[in-house]
Design an enzyme around this catalytic site. Structure first.
Site, PDB file in Angstrom:
ATOM      1  N   GLU A  91       0.825  -1.215   0.000  1.00 46.53           N
ATOM      2  CA  GLU A  91       0.000   0.000   0.000  1.00 46.53           C
ATOM      3  C   GLU A  91       0.852   1.256   0.000  1.00 46.53           C
ATOM      4  O   GLU A  91       1.972   1.267   0.515  1.00 46.53           O
ATOM      5  CB  GLU A  91      -0.939   0.011   1.196  1.00 46.53           C
ATOM      6  CG  GLU A  91      -0.238   0.171   2.532  1.00 46.53           C
ATOM      7  CD  GLU A  91      -1.223   0.310   3.678  1.00 46.53           C
ATOM      8  OE1 GLU A  91      -1.605   1.465   3.983  1.00 46.53           O
ATOM      9  OE2 GLU A  91      -1.594  -0.720   4.243  1.00 46.53           O
ATOM     10  N   ARG A 102      -2.504  11.279   7.012  1.00 50.55           N
ATOM     11  CA  ARG A 102      -2.348  10.597   5.728  1.00 50.55           C
ATOM     12  C   ARG A 102      -3.613  10.650   4.870  1.00 50.55           C
ATOM     13  O   ARG A 102      -3.556  10.373   3.684  1.00 50.55           O
ATOM     14  CB  ARG A 102      -1.955   9.131   5.954  1.00 50.55           C
ATOM     15  CG  ARG A 102      -0.554   8.959   6.481  1.00 50.55           C
ATOM     16  CD  ARG A 102      -0.235   7.517   6.813  1.00 50.55           C
ATOM     17  NE  ARG A 102      -0.232   6.682   5.629  1.00 50.55           N
ATOM     18  CZ  ARG A 102      -0.431   5.371   5.649  1.00 50.55           C
ATOM     19  NH1 ARG A 102      -0.684   4.752   6.792  1.00 50.55           N
ATOM     20  NH2 ARG A 102      -0.392   4.668   4.534  1.00 50.55           N
ATOM     21  N   ARG A 106      -5.583   5.840  -0.974  1.00 49.46           N
ATOM     22  CA  ARG A 106      -4.478   4.893  -1.065  1.00 49.46           C
ATOM     23  C   ARG A 106      -4.423   4.274  -2.459  1.00 49.46           C
ATOM     24  O   ARG A 106      -5.428   4.178  -3.159  1.00 49.46           O
ATOM     25  CB  ARG A 106      -4.635   3.733  -0.073  1.00 49.46           C
ATOM     26  CG  ARG A 106      -4.715   4.119   1.385  1.00 49.46           C
ATOM     27  CD  ARG A 106      -3.362   4.545   1.945  1.00 49.46           C
ATOM     28  NE  ARG A 106      -3.430   4.743   3.370  1.00 49.46           N
ATOM     29  CZ  ARG A 106      -3.843   5.861   3.948  1.00 49.46           C
ATOM     30  NH1 ARG A 106      -4.248   6.880   3.222  1.00 49.46           N
ATOM     31  NH2 ARG A 106      -3.871   5.970   5.262  1.00 49.46           N
ATOM     32  N   HIS A 125     -10.430   4.910   2.206  1.00 43.17           N
ATOM     33  CA  HIS A 125      -9.673   4.107   3.166  1.00 43.17           C
ATOM     34  C   HIS A 125     -10.069   2.638   3.143  1.00 43.17           C
ATOM     35  O   HIS A 125     -10.488   2.070   4.142  1.00 43.17           O
ATOM     36  CB  HIS A 125      -9.770   4.684   4.584  1.00 43.17           C
ATOM     37  CG  HIS A 125      -8.650   4.227   5.464  1.00 43.17           C
ATOM     38  ND1 HIS A 125      -8.803   3.202   6.353  1.00 43.17           N
ATOM     39  CD2 HIS A 125      -7.366   4.637   5.558  1.00 43.17           C
ATOM     40  CE1 HIS A 125      -7.656   2.997   6.989  1.00 43.17           C
ATOM     41  NE2 HIS A 125      -6.771   3.869   6.515  1.00 43.17           N
TER      42      HIS A 125
END
Length: 134
Positions: A91, A102, A106, A125
């Site tokens: 990831e 963050r 992703r 997420h």
């Protein structure tokens, strides 16, 4: 009862199935089908946010990465991506402008490091993924 909503369409179906068969939708065939559908979408490279394109370029170059956790093994515990041995997926963070952490975006890539032809984008997420295509 704990519930994991996978998206608006799945929420409606889960409530319908849940009303007919109780809470078994979470562990039965319905859950597997709903989860597989979440990884079944695609997104064109041109549709990705610019930060995601930069992240893909960093992956292909082998770094550098702005976050310490970039490149770690992604466990696929939610089983939303195709099943592979542990260590297959890694990831990477896609920076979110103005986020203090963050963020939720992703990219998860399968296969050898630096390979970008089997990558998935998630902007929520890991609740859903879209395979990145050219």
């Amino acid at each position: 009862m704990a519930r994991k909503w996978l998206g608006d369409g799945v929420l409606i179906a889960a409530l319908t199935v849940g009303g007919l068969v109780g809470s078994s939708y979470q562990t039965g065939a319905f859950a597997r089908e709903a989860q597989q559908a979440q990884a079944g979408g695609t997104i064109a490279l041109a549709q990705l946010p610019p930060e995601a394109v930069r992240t893909l370029n960093s992956i292909a170059a082998g770094g550098p990465y702005p976050y310490e956790k970039d490149g770690v093994v992604f466990g696929n515990r939610e089983r939303l991506l195709p099943s592979h041995r542990r260590g297959y997926y890694h990831e990477y963070t896609v920076p979110t402008p103005h986020a203090r952490d963050r963020g939720a975006r992703r990219i998860v890539c399968g296969g050898p490091l630096r390979r970008t032809d089997n990558c998935y984008y998630s902007d929520d997420h890991y609740a859903s993924f879209n395979r990145i295509i050219d």
